[in-house]
Design a protein around this motif. Structure first.
Motif, short mmCIF file in Angstrom:
data_model
loop_
_atom_site.label_atom_id
_atom_site.label_comp_id
_atom_site.label_asym_id
_atom_site.label_seq_id
_atom_site.Cartn_x
_atom_site.Cartn_y
_atom_site.Cartn_z
N GLU A 8 45.74 38.52 50.54
CA GLU A 8 44.71 38.21 49.26
C GLU A 8 45.46 37.59 48.59
OE1 GLU A 8 41.68 41.89 50.09
OE2 GLU A 8 42.98 42.06 48.47
N PHE A 62 43.19 34.72 46.98
CA PHE A 62 42.93 34.78 45.56
C PHE A 62 43.10 33.16 44.71
CE2 PHE A 62 43.44 39.52 44.95
CZ PHE A 62 42.39 39.80 45.56
N HIS A 101 45.64 46.21 42.81
CA HIS A 101 46.55 46.14 43.91
C HIS A 101 48.04 46.68 43.41
CE1 HIS A 101 44.68 42.67 46.07
NE2 HIS A 101 43.91 43.75 46.59
N HIS A 118 38.25 50.03 44.96
CA HIS A 118 38.58 48.59 44.90
C HIS A 118 37.77 47.83 45.96
CE1 HIS A 118 41.79 45.42 44.97
NE2 HIS A 118 41.59 45.20 46.13
N GLU A 142 35.58 44.43 45.74
CA GLU A 142 36.14 43.07 46.39
C GLU A 142 35.20 42.54 47.36
OE1 GLU A 142 40.47 42.53 47.01
OE2 GLU A 142 39.74 43.72 48.86
FE LIG Z 1 42.39 43.74 47.51
#
Ligand SMILES: [Fe+2]
Ligand SMILES: [Fe+2]
Length: 165
Positions: free
Chosen positions: A55, A60, A79, A121, A125
């Motif tokens: 990610e 990202f 994270h 999370h 996400e």
């Molecule tokens: Fe994540």
């Protein structure tokens, strides 16, 4: 949905597989040595590290220039929290010669706390970040991510952007 297995679906499937590996450990009676009991968990923890890496390295960066800058910062903070807990949990499981009841209890508790973090999370996400992946990543970035999902490994020594936070 243009493809049967778009990247958002593949990333969400990884969430479920990682959650399942950790949950299974908390429900499995420790019949063997700590090392044997924890082996499938250790695989799940490695999968979580790889997921965090992919990610931050592949998902990202192309998205964080626009409106997703703040949400991605929140994801990176989380994270970092997970990464520190992974370090602590793996250290706990490392010395499987010290196989005591308190150690087993601590491992289960650490897993339950990790599952809570993951739930908080992933529930952000999946609806906030993942819908942008397939429409907004370039074809080259999507091909690279698709390939990594199949064969990629976390580079040795890599740490997340906010691991120290
Ligand atoms: Fe994540
Ligand atoms: Fe994720």
């Amino acid at each position: 949905m243009s493809q049967p297995t778009d990247l958002a679906t593949a990333l969400t499937a990884e969430h479920h597989e990682i959650d399942a590996a950790i949950e299974r450990f908390t429900r499995t009676p420790p019949a063997q040595s700590l090392g044997e009991w924890a082996r499938p968990l250790v695989d799940g923890l490695h999968a979580l590290r790889r997921h965090i890496y992919l990610e931050e390295d592949l998902v990202f960066p192309p998205l964080k220039q626009g409106a997703l800058r703040m949400p991605i910062m929140v994801m990176e903070n989380e994270h970092g929290q997970m990464w520190r807990r992974l370090d602590a949990l793996e250290a706990l499981l490392e010395h499987d010669d010290v196989d005591t009841e308190p150690k087993r209890t601590a491992a289960i508790q650490a897993c339950n706390e990790l599952l809570e973090l993951l739930s908080a999370h992933n529930s952000k996400e999946e609806p906030v970040i993942y819908p942008h992946v397939d429409p907004e990543l370039s074809d080259a970035a999507k091909a690279q991510l698709g390939e990594f999902l199949v064969t990629g490994r976390t580079p040795a020594g890599w740490t997340p952007a906010r691991a120290e936070g």
